[in-house]
Design a protein around this motif. Structure first.
Motif, PDB file in Angstrom:
ATOM      1  N   ILE A   4       3.575   4.126  -0.541  1.00 13.31           N
ATOM      2  CA  ILE A   4       4.408   4.666  -1.619  1.00 13.31           C
ATOM      3  C   ILE A   4       5.489   5.597  -1.066  1.00 13.31           C
ATOM      4  CG2 ILE A   4       4.414   6.017  -3.765  1.00 13.31           C
ATOM      5  CD1 ILE A   4       1.391   5.229  -4.028  1.00 13.31           C
TER       6      ILE A   4
ATOM      7  N   GLU B 288      -2.352  13.408  -9.936  1.00 11.02           N
ATOM      8  CA  GLU B 288      -2.429  11.940  -9.971  1.00 11.02           C
ATOM      9  C   GLU B 288      -3.060  11.374  -8.700  1.00 11.02           C
ATOM     10  OE1 GLU B 288       1.241  10.229 -12.447  1.00 11.02           O
ATOM     11  OE2 GLU B 288       1.913  11.601 -10.868  1.00 11.02           O
ATOM     12  N   VAL B 289      -3.309  12.247  -7.726  1.00 11.17           N
ATOM     13  CA  VAL B 289      -3.914  11.827  -6.451  1.00 11.17           C
ATOM     14  C   VAL B 289      -5.431  11.788  -6.607  1.00 11.17           C
ATOM     15  CG1 VAL B 289      -4.256  12.454  -4.017  1.00 11.17           C
ATOM     16  CG2 VAL B 289      -2.006  12.760  -5.081  1.00 11.17           C
ATOM     17  N   ASP B 290      -6.039  10.655  -6.255  1.00 12.94           N
ATOM     18  CA  ASP B 290      -7.500  10.516  -6.363  1.00 12.94           C
ATOM     19  C   ASP B 290      -8.232  11.140  -5.174  1.00 12.94           C
ATOM     20  OD1 ASP B 290      -7.799   8.811  -8.840  1.00 12.94           O
ATOM     21  OD2 ASP B 290      -6.458   7.529  -7.661  1.00 12.94           O
TER      22      ASP B 290
ATOM     23  N   THR C 103       5.317  11.630  -7.606  1.00 11.84           N
ATOM     24  CA  THR C 103       3.907  11.699  -7.993  1.00 11.84           C
ATOM     25  C   THR C 103       3.475  13.151  -8.138  1.00 11.84           C
ATOM     26  OG1 THR C 103       3.455   9.640  -6.786  1.00 11.84           O
ATOM     27  CG2 THR C 103       1.553  11.017  -7.303  1.00 11.84           C
TER      28      THR C 103
ATOM     29  N   SER D   7       0.816  -1.222   0.000  1.00 13.63           N
ATOM     30  CA  SER D   7       0.000   0.000   0.000  1.00 13.63           C
ATOM     31  C   SER D   7       0.847   1.270   0.000  1.00 13.63           C
ATOM     32  CB  SER D   7      -0.900   0.029   1.248  1.00 13.63           C
ATOM     33  OG  SER D   7      -1.793  -1.038   1.256  1.00 13.63           O
TER      34      SER D   7
ATOM     35  N   ASP E 198      -7.234   3.295  -5.938  1.00 16.78           N
ATOM     36  CA  ASP E 198      -7.120   4.752  -5.825  1.00 16.78           C
ATOM     37  C   ASP E 198      -5.812   5.139  -5.140  1.00 16.78           C
ATOM     38  OD1 ASP E 198      -9.531   5.221  -7.032  1.00 16.78           O
ATOM     39  OD2 ASP E 198     -10.632   5.702  -5.198  1.00 16.78           O
ATOM     40  N   LYS E 199      -5.277   6.282  -5.568  1.00 17.99           N
ATOM     41  CA  LYS E 199      -4.083   6.834  -4.931  1.00 17.99           C
ATOM     42  C   LYS E 199      -4.555   7.867  -3.910  1.00 17.99           C
ATOM     43  CE  LYS E 199      -0.379   6.507  -7.380  1.00 17.99           C
ATOM     44  NZ  LYS E 199       0.704   6.679  -8.374  1.00 17.99           N
TER      45      LYS E 199
ATOM     46  N   LEU F 215       1.552   8.767   1.266  1.00 25.35           N
ATOM     47  CA  LEU F 215       0.916   8.513  -0.020  1.00 25.35           C
ATOM     48  C   LEU F 215       0.749   7.003  -0.122  1.00 25.35           C
ATOM     49  CD1 LEU F 215      -0.069   9.708  -2.744  1.00 25.35           C
ATOM     50  CD2 LEU F 215       2.251   9.295  -3.617  1.00 25.35           C
TER      51      LEU F 215
ATOM     52  N   ASN G 232      -1.476   3.480  -1.965  1.00 20.08           N
ATOM     53  CA  ASN G 232      -2.410   2.867  -2.888  1.00 20.08           C
ATOM     54  C   ASN G 232      -3.499   2.234  -2.052  1.00 20.08           C
ATOM     55  OD1 ASN G 232      -1.278   3.267  -5.528  1.00 20.08           O
ATOM     56  ND2 ASN G 232       0.339   1.815  -4.997  1.00 20.08           N
ATOM     57  N   TRP G 233      -4.758   2.483  -2.410  1.00 25.29           N
ATOM     58  CA  TRP G 233      -5.855   1.881  -1.652  1.00 25.29           C
ATOM     59  C   TRP G 233      -6.006   0.431  -2.100  1.00 25.29           C
ATOM     60  CZ3 TRP G 233      -7.613   3.095   2.772  1.00 25.29           C
ATOM     61  CH2 TRP G 233      -8.793   2.534   3.245  1.00 25.29           C
ATOM     62  N   THR G 234      -5.700  -0.484  -1.187  1.00 31.52           N
ATOM     63  CA  THR G 234      -5.582  -1.902  -1.558  1.00 31.52           C
ATOM     64  C   THR G 234      -6.643  -2.768  -0.882  1.00 31.52           C
ATOM     65  OG1 THR G 234      -3.911  -2.088   0.179  1.00 31.52           O
ATOM     66  CG2 THR G 234      -3.123  -1.820  -2.093  1.00 31.52           C
TER      67      THR G 234
END
Length: 327
Positions: free
Chosen positions: A179, A245-247, A241, A177, A305-306, A322, A324-326
């Protein structure tokens, strides 16, 4: 940050049943609903019963996590509870929750980074798992701020509420998850937000000795709206990043006006921000997990989603992640 081997696999939350609306506060202090909403965005907050404590909220948040994601926590090997309102000075909230959950082989610690607590807790969990020291960690952000709030002080009692959120972080080299991160502290400004029952001095200066939260809202606001946008950029730089690019951006839910200023300064759209303050108020270390849970429940936050998390507050400390939504 070294290449992560840790994955967030489940999240849960819990808030007490009792709701305290702005109208309720009108009966206690000189304030009104319009004034509170205009300055903070908060409409209501939750409050614990007298015999309901941080460990109870923590336990219920983990139960919620287990039920929602069909997860077992028997093999958790570390528990980190992020809080500034522990039931006792010792034992830790983590130890109490470990006993309630019947987890036999877990380390248990409390972490106090105030409103940045949950992001610090996730940062630690990632480090422990990535280094190979642990395999499965529960990170809980939980507060019973109503127990240290002065309900005669209209500048603070309108802000704070009680709640808890929990995340399960597990070893996963294939789909991590985490970053990037960025952490900081400006301890010299700690006098602007504190709660003391042991000392009446900080850095040689006299402070009010009180069991209640004392806050210089203006100074904390100024600090947050300048510090957080710079910190956000540092997290993004560390993760190579771009901000577009961030959701989703998930800041500590301190105050809606503060979040609006942070978004404006960092040129991030407020519509892509998740917060929990309208219905829960400022729950310190619990605001970010409550916001994440709400994002999932509302169908906004989705797998892949980031997400940029940023906690900030007492210390004055701050921490950004930061991820990753996992889930």
């Amino acid at each position: 940050m070294h290449k992560s081997k840790a994955r967030i696999t489940a999240i849960g939350s819990y808030v007490p049943e009792k709701i305290v609306t702005n109208k309720d506060l009108e009966k206690i202090v000189e304030t009104n609903d319009e004034w509170i909403v205009k300055r903070t965005g908060i409409k209501e907050r939750r409050m614990t019963k007298e015999d309901e404590h941080t460990s109870d909220l923590s336990y219920m948040a983990v139960k919620n996590l287990m039920e929602k994601y069909n997860k077992s926590v028997e093999d958790v090997d570390m528990m980190i509870v992020c809080t500034l309102t522990p039931d006792f000075k010792t034992p830790s909230v983590a130890s109490i929750v470990q006993a309630k959950l019947g987890i036999k082989n877990a380390g248990a610690i409390d972490l106090n980074a105030a409103c940045a607590g949950f992001t610090y807790g996730l940062y630690m969990a990632n480090g422990l798992i990535t280094s190979g020291l642990n395999k499965k960690i529960l990170v809980i952000g939980a507060e019973t701020l109503s127990k240290i709030t002065d309900f005669e002080d209209r500048t603070t009692c309108i802000l704070f509420g009680d709640g808890a959120g929990a995340a399960l972080v597990e070893y996963d080299e294939e789909q991590p998850s985490f970053i990037s991160s960025y952490l900081g502290s400006e301890g010299e400004k700690g006098k602007h937000l504190y709660c003391s029952n042991l000392s009446n001095q900080m850095f040689g200066e006299d402070i009010m000795n009180t069991n209640y939260i004392v806050q210089n809202g203006r100074e904390v606001y100024k600090w947050a709206v300048t510090t957080v946008p710079k910190g956000m950029q540092a997290v993004l730089n560390n993760g190579s990043t771009l901000i577009n690019e961030v959701d989703w951006f998930v800041p500590h839910s301190a105050n809606l006006r503060m979040i609006e200023s942070i978004c404006e300064r960092s040129e991030f759209p407020i519509e892509k921000t998740l917060h929990s303050l309208v219905d829960c108020g400022n729950t310190s270390s619990a605001t970010i997990p409550l916001s994440l849970t709400k994002g999932v429940n509302d169908g906004k936050l989705k797998y892949g989603d980031k997400v940029l998390l940023y906690g900030f507050g007492g210390g004055l400390t701050h921490a950004g992640l930061l991820i990753n939504w996992t889930i």
